[in-house]
Motif scaffolding. Sequence first.
Motif, mmCIF file in Angstrom:
data_model
loop_
_atom_site.group_PDB
_atom_site.id
_atom_site.type_symbol
_atom_site.label_atom_id
_atom_site.label_comp_id
_atom_site.label_asym_id
_atom_site.label_seq_id
_atom_site.Cartn_x
_atom_site.Cartn_y
_atom_site.Cartn_z
ATOM 1 N N MET B 1 -41.881 -11.741 12.424
ATOM 2 C CA MET B 1 -41.682 -10.703 11.402
ATOM 3 C C MET B 1 -41.113 -11.325 10.132
ATOM 4 S SD MET B 1 -38.536 -7.943 12.137
ATOM 5 C CE MET B 1 -38.873 -7.857 13.871
ATOM 6 N N ASN B 3 -38.724 -11.721 6.941
ATOM 7 C CA ASN B 3 -37.304 -11.422 6.813
ATOM 8 C C ASN B 3 -37.081 -10.337 5.757
ATOM 9 O OD1 ASN B 3 -34.698 -11.703 7.666
ATOM 10 N ND2 ASN B 3 -34.215 -13.390 6.277
ATOM 11 N N PHE B 4 -35.879 -9.804 5.745
ATOM 12 C CA PHE B 4 -35.544 -8.698 4.844
ATOM 13 C C PHE B 4 -34.031 -8.718 4.637
ATOM 14 C CE2 PHE B 4 -35.821 -7.431 9.251
ATOM 15 C CZ PHE B 4 -34.542 -6.955 9.487
ATOM 16 N N PHE B 6 -30.674 -6.666 4.987
ATOM 17 C CA PHE B 6 -30.220 -5.568 5.838
ATOM 18 C C PHE B 6 -28.970 -4.935 5.252
ATOM 19 C CE2 PHE B 6 -27.584 -3.887 9.267
ATOM 20 C CZ PHE B 6 -28.489 -3.134 9.987
ATOM 21 N N MET B 37 -43.076 -3.911 12.592
ATOM 22 C CA MET B 37 -42.732 -5.061 11.739
ATOM 23 C C MET B 37 -43.102 -6.382 12.409
ATOM 24 S SD MET B 37 -39.073 -3.741 10.232
ATOM 25 C CE MET B 37 -38.688 -5.299 9.430
ATOM 26 N N LEU B 47 -34.043 -3.266 4.522
ATOM 27 C CA LEU B 47 -33.949 -2.264 5.581
ATOM 28 C C LEU B 47 -32.590 -1.582 5.481
ATOM 29 C CD1 LEU B 47 -35.249 -3.314 9.120
ATOM 30 C CD2 LEU B 47 -36.174 -1.630 7.528
#
Lengths: 161, 260
Positions: B1, B3-4, B6, B37, B47
Amino acid sequence: MTKVTMTVNGATVSGEVEGRTLLSSFLREGLALTGTHVGCDTSQCGACVVHVDGKAVKSCTAFAVDLDGASVTTIEGMANADGSLGVVQQAFQDHHGLQCGFCTPGMVMSAAALLAENSKPTEAEVRHYLEGNICRCTGYHNIIKAVLAASGQDVSGIAAE
Amino acid sequence: MHNFEFVKPSSIADAVAALRQEDAQALSGGQTLMPTMKQRLAAPSVLVSLTGIAEMKGIRASGGVVEIGAATTHAEVAAGAGAYPALTALAGNIGDPAVRNRGTIGGSLANNDPAADYPAAALASGATIVTNAREIAADDFFQGLFTTALEEGEIITAVRFPVPERAAYAKFQQPASRFALTGAFVAKTSAGVRVAITGAGEDGVFRWTDAEAALSGNFSAAVLNGLAAPEDGLIGDLHGTPAYRANLVKVMTQRAVAAA
């Protein structure tokens, strides 16, 4: 990277994680607790079940960073203090509740969560509760028998099929 | 997945502000979003977790209405919404125990999976979806596959269910996924009967109005014997043809009526 702190099997642990780091990855790769298995990685099979604040959770479908401050129990935390097998683990050994053993950590954790909620489940309740745990050796009969035995119920009349 | 970033706000106002960032996505229990995801079918850059917001949790029952905070898990609804037994029974059979310990009612409704259980309960009950900005009637909320009336960045904060006189949910489970191959939620009130069908419609949850009319005159499973659910617009896939699902619509509705 973000710092997370959890209580894992009674010990306070910290580590740096990415947002996307799964709880299963944090446990296995960050803490070297490889007893938690990752089977399908799609939240179907249940091999990765651990307890988060006492509740069964699929650790491949929870972000480590989302569980900052949580109390986690893994299969490594199920043995007795002297290192002997815990009640559920011993019942799986006594009743041959495993074949290849891959699903066993998740089975034991789900079974322990069930027995914490319902100390004397019926066979139907055990089967319903374990719906999210798949055994690809298909050894379900002995798994059910082991869980019933772990609850202290007489399983002498339950035959392995 | 992919990355994001958080973020986990502790108030609805902070969550709304965080969701104004570009490519931000709300995260509740994650039991659908995380697998999505992993497949890279969703790749938000931010997120925003909604599970740290105390005002979005809990169950309150008063005056014939059960109000459930959107971040309340299925397991918590199954254990705590006793004022609406048909709803607790539905919640206790979503997915499996581990999924029920994470998945939330708000997440399920916002996602509006065509085979999810909660949309049937909300539509049949005539529930009200409460968001940070407004209140939306269930009749206006569900707008097609994975599509709802929610605007960009709008958050479901609670769901209000008027408790019917009689109600029940019956579903035929897809045995591997435990999603509803077809599910029927029937609710009888002084105003009449509402029947909501999930798992069968190409546009997601829908009301079976012919059955509602028949049941409003005579609330019995037998009154549906001569009725056939239309096959038009029903899903055909490897699990079942539209004709098969049409039959399930009728059988599940009859089972729900018998159980109500």
